[in-house]
Design an enzyme around this catalytic site. Structure first.
Site, mmCIF file in Angstrom:
data_model
loop_
_atom_site.group_PDB
_atom_site.id
_atom_site.type_symbol
_atom_site.label_atom_id
_atom_site.label_comp_id
_atom_site.label_asym_id
_atom_site.label_seq_id
_atom_site.Cartn_x
_atom_site.Cartn_y
_atom_site.Cartn_z
ATOM 1 N N HIS A 162 -0.743 -10.416 0.869
ATOM 2 C CA HIS A 162 -2.040 -10.041 0.288
ATOM 3 C C HIS A 162 -2.253 -10.648 -1.104
ATOM 4 C CE1 HIS A 162 -5.522 -7.647 -0.756
ATOM 5 N NE2 HIS A 162 -4.888 -7.205 -1.821
ATOM 6 N N GLU A 194 -2.468 -9.805 -8.759
ATOM 7 C CA GLU A 194 -3.425 -8.711 -9.028
ATOM 8 C C GLU A 194 -3.541 -8.453 -10.540
ATOM 9 O OE1 GLU A 194 -5.378 -7.126 -6.741
ATOM 10 O OE2 GLU A 194 -4.327 -7.292 -4.821
ATOM 11 N N LYS A 230 -6.687 6.449 -4.079
ATOM 12 C CA LYS A 230 -6.981 6.157 -2.665
ATOM 13 C C LYS A 230 -5.703 6.275 -1.841
ATOM 14 C CE LYS A 230 -10.348 2.495 -3.260
ATOM 15 N NZ LYS A 230 -10.646 1.177 -2.703
ATOM 16 N N LYS A 290 -7.238 -0.745 -14.858
ATOM 17 C CA LYS A 290 -7.673 -0.184 -13.573
ATOM 18 C C LYS A 290 -8.133 1.258 -13.772
ATOM 19 C CE LYS A 290 -6.985 0.806 -8.794
ATOM 20 N NZ LYS A 290 -6.239 0.778 -7.540
ATOM 21 N N HIS A 321 -11.294 -10.698 -3.310
ATOM 22 C CA HIS A 321 -10.886 -10.006 -2.085
ATOM 23 C C HIS A 321 -11.748 -10.305 -0.863
ATOM 24 C CE1 HIS A 321 -8.091 -7.966 -4.671
ATOM 25 N NE2 HIS A 321 -7.620 -7.239 -3.672
ATOM 26 N N ARG A 350 -16.610 -0.076 -9.638
ATOM 27 C CA ARG A 350 -15.260 -0.281 -9.109
ATOM 28 C C ARG A 350 -15.185 -1.556 -8.255
ATOM 29 N NH1 ARG A 350 -11.368 4.692 -7.136
ATOM 30 N NH2 ARG A 350 -9.581 3.476 -6.497
ATOM 31 N N GLU A 384 -15.916 4.847 -5.874
ATOM 32 C CA GLU A 384 -16.254 3.478 -5.502
ATOM 33 C C GLU A 384 -17.703 3.332 -5.054
ATOM 34 O OE1 GLU A 384 -13.731 1.723 -2.432
ATOM 35 O OE2 GLU A 384 -13.567 -0.065 -3.675
ATOM 36 N N ASN A 414 -12.616 -5.852 -6.666
ATOM 37 C CA ASN A 414 -12.564 -6.640 -5.430
ATOM 38 C C ASN A 414 -12.710 -8.131 -5.670
ATOM 39 O OD1 ASN A 414 -12.130 -4.554 -3.626
ATOM 40 N ND2 ASN A 414 -14.301 -4.019 -3.590
ATOM 41 N N HIS A 456 -9.550 -11.289 2.222
ATOM 42 C CA HIS A 456 -9.503 -10.551 3.495
ATOM 43 C C HIS A 456 -9.768 -11.493 4.662
ATOM 44 C CE1 HIS A 456 -10.351 -6.602 1.165
ATOM 45 N NE2 HIS A 456 -9.061 -6.832 1.283
ATOM 46 N N ARG A 493 -3.846 21.274 4.024
ATOM 47 C CA ARG A 493 -5.084 21.007 3.252
ATOM 48 C C ARG A 493 -4.839 20.509 1.841
ATOM 49 N NH1 ARG A 493 -6.767 25.647 6.036
ATOM 50 N NH2 ARG A 493 -8.042 25.026 7.811
HETATM 51 N N1 NAD Z 1 -4.349 2.769 -2.568
HETATM 52 C C1 NAD Z 1 -4.737 1.684 -3.199
HETATM 53 O O1 NAD Z 1 -5.595 1.725 -4.098
HETATM 54 C C2 NAD Z 1 -4.115 0.375 -2.846
HETATM 55 C C3 NAD Z 1 -4.325 -0.733 -3.658
HETATM 56 C C4 NAD Z 1 -3.691 -1.917 -3.328
HETATM 57 C C5 NAD Z 1 -2.903 -1.993 -2.189
HETATM 58 N N2 NAD Z 1 -2.731 -0.891 -1.408
HETATM 59 C C6 NAD Z 1 -1.897 -0.945 -0.203
HETATM 60 O O2 NAD Z 1 -0.577 -1.291 -0.590
HETATM 61 C C7 NAD Z 1 0.074 -1.868 0.534
HETATM 62 C C8 NAD Z 1 0.886 -3.051 0.041
HETATM 63 O O3 NAD Z 1 1.813 -2.599 -0.903
HETATM 64 P P1 NAD Z 1 3.159 -3.412 -1.231
HETATM 65 O O4 NAD Z 1 2.820 -4.833 -1.424
HETATM 66 O O5 NAD Z 1 3.835 -2.669 -2.301
HETATM 67 O O6 NAD Z 1 3.941 -3.360 0.161
HETATM 68 P P2 NAD Z 1 5.166 -2.493 0.708
HETATM 69 O O7 NAD Z 1 5.057 -1.080 0.334
HETATM 70 O O8 NAD Z 1 5.278 -2.790 2.167
HETATM 71 O O9 NAD Z 1 6.426 -3.126 -0.042
HETATM 72 C C9 NAD Z 1 6.759 -4.479 0.187
HETATM 73 C C10 NAD Z 1 8.212 -4.619 0.664
HETATM 74 O O10 NAD Z 1 9.083 -4.408 -0.434
HETATM 75 C C11 NAD Z 1 10.067 -3.422 -0.113
HETATM 76 N N3 NAD Z 1 10.380 -2.775 -1.385
HETATM 77 C C12 NAD Z 1 9.602 -1.931 -2.089
HETATM 78 N N4 NAD Z 1 10.149 -1.690 -3.288
HETATM 79 C C13 NAD Z 1 11.313 -2.358 -3.331
HETATM 80 C C14 NAD Z 1 12.300 -2.540 -4.339
HETATM 81 N N5 NAD Z 1 12.174 -2.020 -5.564
HETATM 82 N N6 NAD Z 1 13.375 -3.297 -4.027
HETATM 83 C C15 NAD Z 1 13.482 -3.893 -2.812
HETATM 84 N N7 NAD Z 1 12.553 -3.806 -1.860
HETATM 85 C C16 NAD Z 1 11.485 -3.047 -2.110
HETATM 86 C C17 NAD Z 1 9.418 -2.572 0.929
HETATM 87 O O11 NAD Z 1 10.394 -1.919 1.725
HETATM 88 C C18 NAD Z 1 8.634 -3.608 1.725
HETATM 89 O O12 NAD Z 1 9.468 -4.247 2.643
HETATM 90 C C19 NAD Z 1 -1.005 -2.220 1.525
HETATM 91 O O13 NAD Z 1 -0.926 -1.336 2.608
HETATM 92 C C20 NAD Z 1 -2.306 -2.011 0.771
HETATM 93 O O14 NAD Z 1 -3.352 -1.598 1.603
HETATM 94 C C21 NAD Z 1 -3.324 0.281 -1.716
HETATM 95 ZN ZN ZN Z 2 -5.680 -6.376 -3.614
#
Ligand code: NAD
Ligand code: ZN
Length: 370
Positions: A263, A184, A142, A226, A247, A240, A236, A244, A251, A120
Site C-alpha cells: 500500500h 505516508e 477507524k 493526522k 490514494h 479529512r 470524514e 487521501n 487504490h 456493545r
Molecule cells: N484505521 C485506519 O485509519 C487505517 C489507516 C491506514 C491503514 N489501515 C490499515 O492498516 C493495514 C495495513 O497495516 P500494516 O501495513 O501495518 O500491515 P500489517 O498489520 O499486516 O503488518 C505488516 C507485517 O508486519 C508484521 N509486523 C508488524 N509489526 C512487526 C514488527 N515490529 N516486527 C516484525 N514484524 C512485524 C505483521 O505481522 C505483518 O506481517 C491495512 O489493513 C489498512 O487498511 C488502517
Molecule cells: Zn494509506
C-alpha cells in the site's frame, strides 16, 4: 513524547518513546483500568513481542491473555473477528474488560473492531508495531474488516483510550514495511507541512537507518498532523479527504497491478501521479511532482510501476467510492505543504479522463500495453 489526539468527543494521549513497550502494562492500567485485558496480535508480532508484553502485564498483576490470529490482510475478516470474539466469550470476558491491539494496521483495525462491537463496546488501547500503524492506522478511530466486496467495508468509528508507540520495535520490521510507512509520512508533509517535508528530505538516511531520535520525531509530527485533521473532521465528511492524497491512484494500482505493490509503495506512486495531474490543471505549483519523486527515490521507494495498463487503472478510478458521475476525484496539492480546495469548496477535485490518463502515463511503465 506525548501528543494529544481527539476523535469526536474524546481526547487521548499518544506516547512515543524508545523502550516504552516495557511500560505498556502500567500505561494500560492507568488509561483503561479493567478486570481483564485481551491483547490481540498476529502470529508474527506474537513471536517477537507477545510473551514479553504478556509477562510484563502479569508482573504488573493485570489479568491478561494473548489472543493470536494469522498474519496478513487476508485475515482482516469477519471470520477472524468471529473467532476472536468467540474466544473472548468462551473465556468469560465481560463488559469490564479492555482490548489491546498489539501490531500493525491489520491488528489495529481488527482488534479495534472487536473492541467496538464486543458487548456493545469495550475500551481500546492501540500499541502499533509498524511505522504505518504508528503514524496512520492507530490514530483516527477507524476500525473494521475487509469483505469480498472490498476493503474496510464493515467497521465502526471507535477511538482508542491511549496509543503507545515504541520506535525500537521497528528494528524487527522488514525494511519494505518501514519504507511503506515513510511514504505516508511524506504524504503528511506534502499535504500539510512544508517544514516537515524539508526535514524528511534532510533526514531520509537517518530515518532509513531507524535512528531513534529521527523516528521518534517523525512519528510524533505525523501523529500531530493526522490528529489535527481528524479533530476537525472526525467522521470524514470534509477536510479529512486531504489524507487521501495519492490514494485514488494508489487504490487503482493496488487493485490491478500484478506486481503486488504494498500500500505505501502504491501511495508514493499515486502522489506523483496526482501531483502531475495538479500541475497539468495549473492547481499545483510546477516542480512539485519532481520534488516528490526525488524524495521518494531517496527513501528507496518506487515512483512508477508496471504490471497494469493505464486503461485498467482508469476503469478502477471510475468505480472508486469517491468518484462522482464516473469522473475520478483527486486530492490536489497547491504546493508542497498545502492542499488546494476545488471551486465548489470541496477538498477533492474532479479530474477529466484526459488529464488522469496523462498523469498515469508518467507512472505506469508498460507503455506498449496502453
Ligand atoms: N484505521 C485506519 O485509519 C487505517 C489507516 C491506514 C491503514 N489501515 C490499515 O492498516 C493495514 C495495513 O497495516 P500494516 O501495513 O501495518 O500491515 P500489517 O498489520 O499486516 O503488518 C505488516 C507485517 O508486519 C508484521 N509486523 C508488524 N509489526 C512487526 C514488527 N515490529 N516486527 C516484525 N514484524 C512485524 C505483521 O505481522 C505483518 O506481517 C491495512 O489493513 C489498512 O487498511 C488502517
Ligand atoms: Zn494509506
Amino acid at each position: 513524547m506525548h501528543v494529544a489526539a481527539s476523535d469526536a468527543d474524546r481526547s487521548y494521549d499518544v506516547v512515543v518513546r524508545a523502550g516504552v513497550l516495557a511500560e505498556l502494562p502500567a500505561l494500560m492500567a492507568a488509561a483503561a483500568p479493567a478486570e481483564r485485558y485481551a491483547i490481540i496480535c498476529d502470529r508474527n508480532v506474537a513471536a517477537h513481542y507477545g510473551e514479553r508484553v504478556l509477562r510484563a502485564a502479569r508482573d504488573a498483576t493485570l489479568t491478561a491473555d494473548l489472543l493470536v490470529f494469522e498474519a496478513g490482510e487476508a485475515h482482516k475478516t469477519r471470520e477472524t473477528w468471529a473467532d476472536l470474539t468467540d474466544r473472548m466469550l468462551e473465556r468469560g470476558y465481560g463488559r469490564d474488560s479492555c482490548v489491546v491491539a498489539l501490531g500493525g494496521g491489520v491488528a489495529g483495525d481488527l482488534a479495534g473492531f472487536v473492541a467496538a462491537t464486543y458487548m456493545r463496546g469495550l475500551p481500546l488501547i492501540q500499541a502499533p508495531t509498524t511505522l504505518l500503524a504508528m503514524i496512520d492506522a492507530a490514530v483516527g478511530g477507524k476500525t473494521g474488516v475487509d469483505t469480498v466486496a472490498g476493503k474496510n467495508l464493515v467497521g465502526a468509528f471507535h477511538p482508542p483510550r491511549l496509543v503507545v508507540a515504541d520506535p525500537l520495535v521497528l528494528h524487527t520490521l522488514p525494511s519494505a514495511e518501514v519504507r511503506a510507512g515513510l511514504a505516508e509520512a511524506i504524504k503528511h508533509g506534502a499535504i500539510l507541512d512544508a517544514t516537515y517535508f524539508d526535514w524528511i528530505e534532510r533526514s531520509s538516511q537517518e530515518l532509513l537507518r531507524l535512528e531513534p531520535v529521527a523516528i521518534q520525531r517523525l512519528v510524533a509530527r505525523s501523529v500531530e498532523l493526522k490528529a489535527a485533521i481528524v479533530a476537525q473532521d472526525p467522521r470524514e465528511s470534509g477536510c479529512r479527504a486531504v489524507l487521501n492524497f495519492g490514494h485514488t491512484v494508489a487504490h487503482a494500482l493496488e487493485l490491478h497491478t500484478s506486481w503486488g505493490l504494498p500500500h505505501g509503495f502504491a501511495v508514493g506512486i499515486g502522489m506523483v501521479a496526482e501531483a502531475v495531474a495538479g500541475e497539468l490543471l495549473h492547481v499545483t505549483e510546477s516542480g512539485t511532482a519532481d520534488r516528490l519523486s526525488g524524495l521518494l527515490t531517496r527513501c528507496r521507494l518506487p515512483v512508477s510501476t508496471g504490471g497494469v495498463t493505464v486503461d485498467a487503472a482508469l476503469a478502477a478510478m471510475r468505480l472508486d467510492k469517491k468518484a462522482r458521475r464516473s469522473a475520478a476525484r483527486f486530492t490536489l496539492l497547491a504546493r508542497v505543504g498545502a492542499c488546494a480546495t476545488a471551486a465548489d469548496g470541496s477538498w477533492t477535485h474532479e479530474v477529466a479522463e484526459a488529464v488522469a490518463r496523462t498523469a498515469l502515463r508518467k507512472v505506469i511503465l508498460d507503455t506498449h500495453a496502453v
